[in-house]
Enzyme design. Structure first.
Site: not given
Ligand code: GAR
Length: 210
Positions: A13-14, A91, A94, A108, A110
Site C-alpha cells: 500500500t505504501n 521486511m 539490509l 525507510n 516505519h
Molecule cells: C507498513 O505499515 C510499513 O510501515 C511496515 O510494514 C507495512 C507494510 O505495508 N514496515 C515495517 O514495519 C518495516 N519495519 P505495505 O506493504 O502495505 O506498504
C-alpha cells in the site's frame, strides 16, 4: 530525474501511495524506475505491473543470509542506475554493503514514532501490538534515512496518530497508514528528489523550495 527503486515484501500500500503520487506529478524530480520484491508472491508486484513499472524478485529464500541477499540487491540497484532506494514494507534488515553503496540515499517508512517500537523484531503488525501492549495514547509513522543501526538513521519526517479505545493491531495499523504513512512517504521522496534534504549529523534539514 532521480531514478527510484522501491523495495517491497508484501501488500504494497505504501508503494501504491508512491504510484498515485507519481500520477499526480507529486514526486516532482523523481521517477519510479523499479520495484524489487523479496518474495515472488507479494501483491506489491501486481501493483507495479498495473502501473507499468519494471519488477524484479530477489527472493530471500534463495539466499543463506541477509548479507548474501544484500550483495545481489546492491549489484542490481547499481546496474539499474538507481539514485534513491525506498524501503516500503521491506521486511529484511539490509547489511552494510548497500548502505556504503548508497550513503544517505536509502529511506525507510516505519509505522511508529521512532525511537519507540522499533529495531529488530519490530515490523508490520508486531509494531502495533507493542504499542497497544504499552498503552501509548499516540503512535504514528516515521520516514528516516537508513544507516547500519536497524531503524536508527536520521529522521526525515514524523507524524503522530491517536490510539483509540478498543483499537486492535489491525485498526491501529490502518489508521497510521491512512493518516501518516501514505502521506509522509511520497512527501519525503519528493523532497529527496528535489535535493531538499540535508543531513547534518542526526538532524535532517529541510531546505526551502524554489
Ligand atoms: C507498513 O505499515 C510499513 O510501515 C511496515 O510494514 C507495512 C507494510 O505495508 N514496515 C515495517 O514495519 C518495516 N519495519 P505495505 O506493504 O502495505 O506498504
Amino acid at each position: 530525474m532521480t531514478r527510484i527503486a522501491v523495495l517491497v515484501s508484501g501488500g504494497g500500500t505504501n508503494l501504491q501511495a508512491l504510484i498515485d503520487a507519481q500520477r499526480h506529478t507529486a514526486l516532482k524530480q523523481g521517477m519510479l524506475a523499479a520495484v524489487i520484491s523479496s518474495s515472488p508472491d507479494a501483491y506489491a508486484l501486481e501493483r507495479a505491473r498495473n502501473a507499468s513499472i519494471p519488477t524484479y524478485v530477489v527472493n530471500r529464500r534463495d539466499y543463506p543470509s541477509n548479507e548474501s541477499m544484500t550483495h545481489d540487491l546492491t549489484e542490481l540497484l547499481q546496474k539499474l542506475d538507481i539514485g534513491l532506494v525506498v524501503l516500503a514494507g521491506f521486511m529484511y534488515v539490509l547489511t552494510g554493503e548497500i548502505i556504503r553503496a548508497f550513503p544517505n540515499a536509502i529511506i525507510n517508512v516505519h509505522p511508529a514514532l521512532i525511537p519507540s517500537f522499533c529495531g529488530e523484531g519490530a515490523y508490520g503488525l508486531h509494531v502495533h501490538e507493542q504499542a497497544l501492549a504499552y498503552g501509548v495514547k499516540l503512535s504514528g509513522a516515521t520516514v528516516h534515512f537508513v544507516n547500519e543501526d536497524c531503524d536508527g538513521g536520521p529522521i526525515i519526517l514524523q507524524k503522530a496518530v491517536e490510539v483509540l479505545d478498543g483499537d486492535t493491531p489491525k485498526s491501529l495499523q490502518q489508521r497510521i497508514m491512512e493518516q501518516a504513512e501514505w502521506k509522509l512517504l511520497p512527501k519525503a521522496v519528493s523532497l529527496f528528489c528535489e535535493g531538499r534534504l540535508q543531513v547534518e549529523g542526526r538532524w535532517v534539514k529541510i531546505l526551502p523550495g524554489l
